[in-house]
Write a protein that holds these residues in place. Structure first.
Motif, short mmCIF file in Angstrom:
data_model
loop_
_atom_site.label_atom_id
_atom_site.label_comp_id
_atom_site.label_asym_id
_atom_site.label_seq_id
_atom_site.Cartn_x
_atom_site.Cartn_y
_atom_site.Cartn_z
N ALA A 188 1.91 20.12 8.02
CA ALA A 188 0.74 20.18 7.14
C ALA A 188 0.94 19.36 5.87
N SER A 189 2.19 19.08 5.54
CA SER A 189 2.50 18.38 4.28
C SER A 189 1.76 17.05 4.15
N ALA A 190 1.43 16.72 2.93
CA ALA A 190 0.77 15.44 2.65
C ALA A 190 1.71 14.25 2.84
N ARG A 191 2.94 14.51 3.20
CA ARG A 191 3.84 13.41 3.58
C ARG A 191 3.22 12.61 4.74
N GLU A 192 2.45 13.31 5.59
CA GLU A 192 1.81 12.66 6.75
C GLU A 192 0.89 11.52 6.32
N THR A 193 0.38 11.58 5.10
CA THR A 193 -0.57 10.55 4.66
C THR A 193 0.11 9.18 4.51
N THR A 194 1.44 9.17 4.48
CA THR A 194 2.17 7.90 4.45
C THR A 194 1.74 7.04 5.65
N THR A 195 1.72 7.67 6.83
CA THR A 195 1.36 6.93 8.05
C THR A 195 -0.09 6.47 7.99
N GLU A 220 0.85 -1.21 0.00
CA GLU A 220 0.00 0.00 0.00
C GLU A 220 0.88 1.26 0.00
N LEU A 221 1.97 1.22 0.76
CA LEU A 221 2.87 2.38 0.78
C LEU A 221 3.46 2.62 -0.60
#
Ligand code: EPS
Length: 396
Positions: A131-138, A38-39
């Motif tokens: 705020a970055s969408a990098r957080e969506t990784t988790t 999924e990642l």
């Protein structure tokens, strides 16, 4: 979410991203490879920027599992930010901000201005990193655990990209079951994942790719709409009795919480408001052979009064174009208050395909919570038995 809870922590260019998932029953088989798959899916998509060439997101499970099964306690995991080695000085945990190149000019559309005022920050980086969408990784890693739990219970989740600017796929998931829809839902991701923009319609796919190329050339960005479906759900998840128990409201909130999402629809959503009731509502039939109710269409998107009705649950989300433009928009320096072109830094031209994977993860987390709310159970065996009984009841 009342039965399944999760937290994420981490800055985009910090050392690592951390996630905790609390409330998963014991004895659920979980594959770390499936989480990493999924990642990997989240990192794909035409129009992604340079960061995705640096990262190879992998979940390192730190607690809550033993020998491939959940233990019933909090599951914690960590995903390394490979790019951190390039940011150690600028993102140091201690020391002084000398040589940190502070960001002073807010990007319209990002957290920058409102966040700097709210949190009393001089350097906009103190906002944009979180705020970055990098957080969506988790979220995708934790959602992959929820997704596997649901898959063991027979529920599948998939998505595709419906639209970018004016390029729109002919097929929408609300057409599932009608002659114009040809794809089995359990093959949807396999097909969508083969497309660089996760689009099922080859003509719309080419148009989307051209739009991204055009935006890149013109130093602009592209947003779009994706659809997520959950299928083989039991009737009766969620409730009509109170605003915060309605499953449609909980799903809408979860989708809206994804970075850059500005609109959410269940089923035909806004489209239904533009037609008469006789054209919108999904008439009810009963198949005596199968002992089951059925519908010939699914404008409700599988939810009526906040309760699943047994049809595929279809949710759409609209993502605004990414707010970091290489041809910067007008803005203001928050120190000098002088007109200055907005801050620029490496970003994506388009991240709608990635957002559709995040949408799957968020839907999985909300639905896993709704399952635990309705069926309870401390172990997988307990909940699986209760669901099997319920599915018998549904047939009566
Ligand atoms: C993202 C990582 C980020 C961006 C993007 C999503 O990496 P970087 O900022 O180092 O290029 O590519 O973030 C944004 C769109 C944003 O607005 O912050 C990711 O891992 O998805």
């Amino acid at each position: 979410m009342s039965h399944l809870k999760f937290y994420t922590a981490g800055e985009s260019h910090g050392q690592a991203l951390i996630g905790i998932l609390e409330g998963m029953p014991a004895n659920v088989d979980i594959s770390v490879d499936a989480i990493n798959h999924e990642l990997h899916r989240r990192q794909q998509g035409y129009g992604r920027g340079g960061r995705m060439r640096i990262e190879k997101d992998q979940a390192n499970i730190l607690s809550g599992m033993r020998f491939g099964k959940t233990l019933g306690g909090p599951i914690s995991l960590m995903i390394e930010n490979r790019d951190w080695k390039n940011w150690k000085t600028k993102m140091a945990i201690e020391g002084s901000p000398n040589n940190a190149n502070p960001v002073h000019v807010a990007r319209p559309g990002h957290v920058d201005l409102a966040g700097a005022i709210k949190y009393k920050q001089d350097d906009i980086r103190n906002l944009l990193e979180r705020a970055s969408a990098r957080e969506t990784t988790t979220r995708v890693a934790l959602g992959a655990i929820a997704k596997q739990f649901l898959a063991h219970l027979g529920v599948g989740i998939a998505s595709h990209v419906l639209q970018m600017v004016d390029a729109r796929a002919r097929q929408s998931l609300i057409d599932y079951g009608k002659p114009e829809w040809h794809i089995e839902l359990d093959r949807l991701n396999e097909i969508a994942d083969k497309s660089p923009v996760r689009c099922l319609d080859p003509d719309a796919e080419s148009a989307m790719i051209s739009l991204i190329d055009q935006a890149k050339k013109e130093r602009d960005t592209v947003g779009g709409i994706f659809e997520v479906v959950a299928y083989n759900l039991p009737i009766g998840l969620g409730s009509h009795v109170h605003w915060d128990r309605k499953l449609d409201a909980r799903i809408a909130g979860a989708m809206m919480s994804i970075q850059a999402i500005k609109g959410v629809e269940i089923g035909d959503g806004i489209g239904g408001a533009c037609r008469f009731g006789s054209q919108v509502h999904d008439e009810i039939y009963y198949d005596a052979g199968k002992s089951a109710y059925y519908r010939k269409q699914n404008n409700a998107g599988g939810l009526e009064a906040g309760i699943t009705n047994g049809m595929p649950l279809v949710v759409r989300a609209a993502m605004k174009p990414i707010s970091t433009l290489m041809r910067p928009l007008d803005s203001v320096d928050i120190h000098s208050k002088k007109a200055t072109p907005a801050h620029r830094e490496r970003s994506d031209v388009c991240a709608v395909p990635a957002a559709s994977i995040v949408g799957e993860a968020m839907l999985a987390l909300v639905l896993a919570d709704a399952f635990l709310e309705k069926f309870g159970g401390d172990s997988y065996e307990e909940i699986a038995e209760r669901i099997a009984n319920w599915r018998q009841h549904e047939m009566q």
